[in-house]
Write a protein that holds these residues in place. Structure first.
Motif, mmCIF file in Angstrom:
data_model
loop_
_atom_site.group_PDB
_atom_site.id
_atom_site.type_symbol
_atom_site.label_atom_id
_atom_site.label_comp_id
_atom_site.label_asym_id
_atom_site.label_seq_id
_atom_site.Cartn_x
_atom_site.Cartn_y
_atom_site.Cartn_z
ATOM 1 N N ARG A 188 0.845 -1.190 0.000
ATOM 2 C CA ARG A 188 0.000 0.000 0.000
ATOM 3 C C ARG A 188 0.880 1.239 0.000
ATOM 4 N N ASP A 222 -0.145 -10.134 0.361
ATOM 5 C CA ASP A 222 0.092 -8.725 0.715
ATOM 6 C C ASP A 222 1.547 -8.550 1.152
ATOM 7 N N LYS A 227 -0.029 -12.485 4.302
ATOM 8 C CA LYS A 227 -1.096 -13.247 4.906
ATOM 9 C C LYS A 227 -2.353 -13.196 4.058
ATOM 10 N N TYR A 228 -2.562 -12.076 3.367
ATOM 11 C CA TYR A 228 -3.784 -11.886 2.595
ATOM 12 C C TYR A 228 -3.505 -12.023 1.104
ATOM 13 N N GLU A 230 -3.679 -11.333 -2.777
ATOM 14 C CA GLU A 230 -3.870 -10.119 -3.574
ATOM 15 C C GLU A 230 -4.295 -10.451 -5.003
ATOM 16 N N PRO A 248 -10.517 -10.353 -3.455
ATOM 17 C CA PRO A 248 -9.842 -9.418 -2.553
ATOM 18 C C PRO A 248 -10.269 -7.971 -2.812
ATOM 19 N N ALA A 249 -10.543 -7.239 -1.740
ATOM 20 C CA ALA A 249 -10.945 -5.835 -1.869
ATOM 21 C C ALA A 249 -9.764 -5.017 -2.380
ATOM 22 N N ASN A 251 -7.229 -2.575 -2.036
ATOM 23 C CA ASN A 251 -6.679 -2.058 -0.782
ATOM 24 C C ASN A 251 -5.536 -1.078 -1.019
ATOM 25 N N GLU A 276 -16.519 -8.184 -2.067
ATOM 26 C CA GLU A 276 -15.113 -7.763 -2.043
ATOM 27 C C GLU A 276 -14.701 -7.662 -0.579
ATOM 28 N N ARG A 277 -13.656 -8.386 -0.221
ATOM 29 C CA ARG A 277 -13.210 -8.324 1.180
ATOM 30 C C ARG A 277 -11.792 -8.856 1.296
ATOM 31 N N ARG A 278 -11.234 -8.784 2.491
ATOM 32 C CA ARG A 278 -9.921 -9.391 2.699
ATOM 33 C C ARG A 278 -10.063 -10.906 2.742
ATOM 34 N N SER A 280 -7.722 -14.240 3.633
ATOM 35 C CA SER A 280 -6.402 -14.688 4.080
ATOM 36 C C SER A 280 -6.056 -16.012 3.417
#
Ligand SMILES: *Cc1c(COP(=O)(O)O)cnc(C)c1O
Length: 355
Positions: A188, A222, A227-228, A230, A248-249, A251, A276-278, A280
């Motif tokens: 990010r 990420d 952990k997340y 992408e 995945p949102a 971010n 759309e969300r995180r 993992s």
């Protein structure tokens, strides 16, 4: 905008066998170029014979990677005409990429006109075969002729066209993807949400390693916690977990794909549950182990939708949906390509005819 046209005095013969086109190897007879400098803004919009660029050896792009690009297609529709798919989305995204990279903003309507006029001139190059298209590659480079690191003072915007074969010439088949837990693609605040060449340069190594192990691409995690989930190389990812489509949102480090956006809007229209969300990597592994991960697919302009049949993580490989193409994957592919190739009516206003 006035576009000066210099016709190619020696046009090439069109390819006789469209099944041998491949991707991004053959180019048409003309290209569009427009120059920018700080004092006079964008100027000298022109269509010229396709050919090599002449560039100063100290040019910014060669040393500091000031480059952004887009990728979209022109399709031969059912009536034999030519159409694009949501081209303004690409133009707007290119301007967001430009802003991130300190490159100048393009005038949106003029850029659409440039696409339109170039494609109209090259319309005979748009292939006819099932699944074929003309890939459109707009790009921008920073071109100051000095080695100091400063804000961009000179740039060029260029559009080249490449008639391309069907992505699924050998039939659609699920691919195997490796979850990358060493290198990261983006963070990010970095350049992950910009479509810039540098993101690709930094991902070559992981791609090579995955290929050596028999995987077609890597799935990036990420950059902070690893952990997340992408996205993959040039595609966003979607999963169907326990009946629900999740992706995945956005971010700040994921490329906001136009195929991704179109699928989400299509899902709303079709009444398919999508979120759309995180997500993992642990959730994915668990869903693969307990069988609730029903389908997985990548989505991007090149493939439209690409089914994923296996994911590998930490040395273990998990098979998805028996390595078969899922029902939702196939449905979304058909709905989207139906619009792109003009086989289905377009209730969204996404199709842009070139005539
Ligand atoms: C271009 C691209 C995508 C897909 O975007 P589309 O607009 O759907 O083609 C996804 N991820 C990355 C990194 C990309 O460069």
């Amino acid at each position: 905008m006035e576009i000066k046209v210099t016709l190619n005095p020696a046009p090439k013969a069109k390819p006789a066998d469209e099944s041998k086109l491949g991707f991004g190897k053959l180019f048409t007879d003309h290209m569009f170029i427009m120059d920018w400098d700080k004092a006079s803004g964008w100027h000298d919009a022109r269509i010229v014979p396709f050919g090599n660029l002449s560039i100063h050896p100290a040019s910014t792009v060669l040393h500091y990677g000031s480059e952004i690009f887009e990728g979209l297609k022109a399709y031969r529709n059912a009536e034999g005409g030519v159409q694009m798919f949501r081209p303004m989305e690409n133009i707007r995204r290119m301007n967001r990429s430009a802003a991130r990279m300190g490159l100048p903003a393009l005038p949106e309507e003029d850029t659409l006109q440039a696409l339109h006029e170039l494609i109209k001139l090259e319309a005979d190059w748009v292939p006819h075969g099932e699944g074929t298209s003309m890939y459109i590659r707009p790009f921008m480079i920073g071109d100051d002729e000095q080695l100091g690191v400063h804000g961009i003072g000179r740039a060029h915007f260029i559009i080249i066209l490449s008639p391309s074969g069907s992505y699924y010439a050998g039939g659609m088949a699920p691919v195997k993807i490796m979850i990358e837990d060493e290198d990261v693609r983006a963070v990010r605040g970095g350049t992950g949400e910009a479509k810039c060449g540098g993101n690709y340069a930094a991902s070559v190594r992981a791609g090579d390693r995955a290929e050596q192990k028999g995987y077609t691409q890597v799935l990036w995690l990420d950059g902070v916690e690893r952990k997340y989930v992408e996205e993959v190389g040039a595609m966003n990812m979607m999963f169907k977990i326990a009946g629900k489509i999740v992706t995945p949102a956005l971010n700040g480090s994921i490329l906001p794909g136009i195929t991704r956006k179109s699928i989400l809007e299509m899902c709303a229209y079709l009444g398919l549950d999508a979120e759309e969300r995180r997500i993992s990597v642990d959730e994915l592994i668990e869903a693969m182990e307990n069988g609730t991960l029903e389908e997985a697919w990548g989505c991007g302009t090149a493939a439209v939708v690409s089914p994923v049949g296996a994911l590998a993580y930490a040395g273990k490989e998990y098979t998805i949906n028996n390595n078969e193409i899922g029902e939702t994957t196939m449905r979304l592919y058909e709905e989207l390509t139906g619009l792109q190739w003009g086989k289905k009516p377009d209730p969204f206003g996404w199709v842009y005819p070139v005539n």
